[in-house]
Design a protein around this motif. Structure first.
Motif, short mmCIF file in Angstrom:
data_model
loop_
_atom_site.label_atom_id
_atom_site.label_comp_id
_atom_site.label_asym_id
_atom_site.label_seq_id
_atom_site.Cartn_x
_atom_site.Cartn_y
_atom_site.Cartn_z
N VAL A 35 6.81 9.94 -7.88
CA VAL A 35 5.95 8.87 -7.40
C VAL A 35 6.83 7.70 -7.02
O VAL A 35 7.86 7.44 -7.65
N THR A 36 6.46 6.97 -5.97
CA THR A 36 7.24 5.84 -5.49
C THR A 36 7.29 4.76 -6.57
O THR A 36 6.28 4.15 -6.92
N ASP A 40 11.45 1.80 -5.15
CA ASP A 40 11.59 2.96 -4.27
C ASP A 40 10.96 2.75 -2.90
O ASP A 40 10.03 1.96 -2.74
N VAL A 41 11.46 3.53 -1.96
CA VAL A 41 10.89 3.60 -0.62
C VAL A 41 10.58 5.07 -0.34
O VAL A 41 11.43 5.94 -0.52
N VAL A 82 6.13 1.51 0.05
CA VAL A 82 7.22 0.79 -0.63
C VAL A 82 6.76 0.34 -2.01
O VAL A 82 5.58 0.03 -2.21
N GLY A 83 7.71 0.33 -2.95
CA GLY A 83 7.40 -0.12 -4.30
C GLY A 83 7.18 -1.62 -4.36
O GLY A 83 7.55 -2.37 -3.44
N SER A 84 6.61 -2.10 -5.47
CA SER A 84 6.22 -3.51 -5.60
C SER A 84 7.40 -4.47 -5.59
O SER A 84 7.25 -5.65 -5.28
N LYS A 90 9.54 -2.44 4.90
CA LYS A 90 8.07 -2.41 4.89
C LYS A 90 7.60 -1.12 5.54
O LYS A 90 8.38 -0.41 6.22
N VAL A 91 6.34 -0.80 5.34
CA VAL A 91 5.75 0.40 5.94
C VAL A 91 5.91 0.35 7.47
O VAL A 91 5.70 -0.70 8.09
#
Length: 360
Positions: A35-36, A40-41, A82-84, A90-91
């Motif tokens: 899981v991201t 993580d990206v 993208v993770g917090s 960015k997406v």
């Protein structure tokens, strides 16, 4: 408790092609990715280059492979999540992952942006990640990686032809920079005109360096001079030609992975010249010491580059319109491509069209 299967190990279902044993034959493989995490990206893989080390690893020729093995470390695609705590991406961004998936972040090498030399560096595939699970490479539909090991791909670089720069590109860019062979007017030799060599010529020329390609194949002369823009061409088996070039080069980037004599190459160097090996022959090379002593010459090595330098390389490539010369292939052609790679039958890098041809 029974061990979890490759499909159940993590929550994100993934699909790719894997080698199951030392035959190196690749076939469809269902597995899972983590899981991201907050740093993580995650990205959809669109293209993945085929490097000679993928072949070595698939066949366990270096004795370190873990099966099932999903190769691929010239991976490019588009961010989907993208993770917090991700700050730079960015997406929707175009990104890539090269040979590294992790490092310790605390040793001298990591502190000096040389994660590629970290004793705990984690390879993008067939290695053990921080959480104890095995890493899988880019011959797959999705990728998840720590933001630190993600490279942003500039908009003007085509993703397919940029993919090989994440390995072949940084492997030759780094020694040109770190050994000081990037000064305009210098004379640098490039040994071997394959996946690494052809990109080395492009980078060196963009740095303003005079480039001589050194090859065993006279048939590559026109390609080197007319297509890649090298200034001159030497056939390494041509004794007279090699003699005429003795003492003329500031440095040499040797990309050859087969066993070969390096004494003639050392002879081409000027006083205090540098021969940098980036190929990885399976057997030790014979090193003549006397010519080193008498010319104050250096034989060194280089393996990839750190993440800061890899981003610098990609940005330099974008500014100078440098890409790899590629042959794009569908996923189901990969085993044939590996056979051709073994014979040197590619000009100069296979790139798998993952986005359009990887089918479950």
């Amino acid at each position: 408790m029974a061990a979890k299967s490759h499909e159940e190990e993590h929550h994100n279902k993934a699909f790719g092609w894997a080698a199951r044993d030392q035959s190196g034959v690749l076939s469809p493989f269902q597995f899972s990715r983590r899981v991201t995490g907050e740093k993580d990206v995650a990205f959809k893989v669109l293209f993945c280059g085929v490097c000679h080390s993928d072949l070595h690893m698939a066949k366990n020729e270096w004795g370190v492979s873990t099966y099932p093995l999903v190769p691929g470390h010239e991976i490019v695609g588009q961010v989907t999540e993208v993770g917090s705590k991700v700050e730079k991406l960015k997406v929707g961004d175009k990104v890539g992952v090269g040979g590294m998936a992790g490092s310790c972040h605390s040793c001298d090498s990591c502190s000096n942006n040389l994660e590629n030399y970290c004793p705990e560096m984690i390879l993008t595939f067939s290695a053990k990640y921080h959480d104890g699970t095995i890493t899988y490479g880019g011959y797959s539909d999705i990728m998840v990686a720590d933001e630190h090991f993600i490279v942003r791909i500039p908009e003007n670089l085509p993703l397919d032809a940029a993919a090989p720069l994440l390995c072949a590109g940084i492997t030759v860019y780094s020694p040109l920079r770190s050994y000081g062979l990037d000064k305009p007017g210098m004379h640098v030799g490039v040994v071997g005109l394959g996946g690494l060599g052809h990109v080395a010529v492009k980078f060196a020329k963009a740095m303003g360096v005079k480039v001589t390609v050194i090859s065993t194949s006279p048939s590559k002369k026109q390609e080197a001079l007319d297509h890649l823009g090298a200034d001159s061409f030497l056939v390494s088996r041509d004794h007279d030609g090699m003699q005429a070039a003795v003492g003329t080069m500031d440095g040499i980037i040797d990309t050859v992975s087969a066993t070969h004599p390096i004494s003639p190459l050392i002879g081409l160097l000027k006083t205090r010249g540098k021969l940098v090996l980036v190929g990885a022959p399976e057997k030790p090379l014979e090193l003549p010491v006397f010519p080193l002593l008498m010319g104050g010459k250096i034989v060194g090595g280089s393996a990839g580059g750190g993440m800061k330098e890899t981003q610098e390389m990609i940005d330099f490539a974008a500014r100078n319109n440098i890409t790899a010369d590629i042959e794009v292939i569908p996923m189901d052609y990969v085993n044939t491509a590996m056979e051709r790679l073994l014979k040197g039958d590619v000009r100069y890098r296979f790139v798998i069209d993952i986005g359009n041809t990887l089918k479950i």
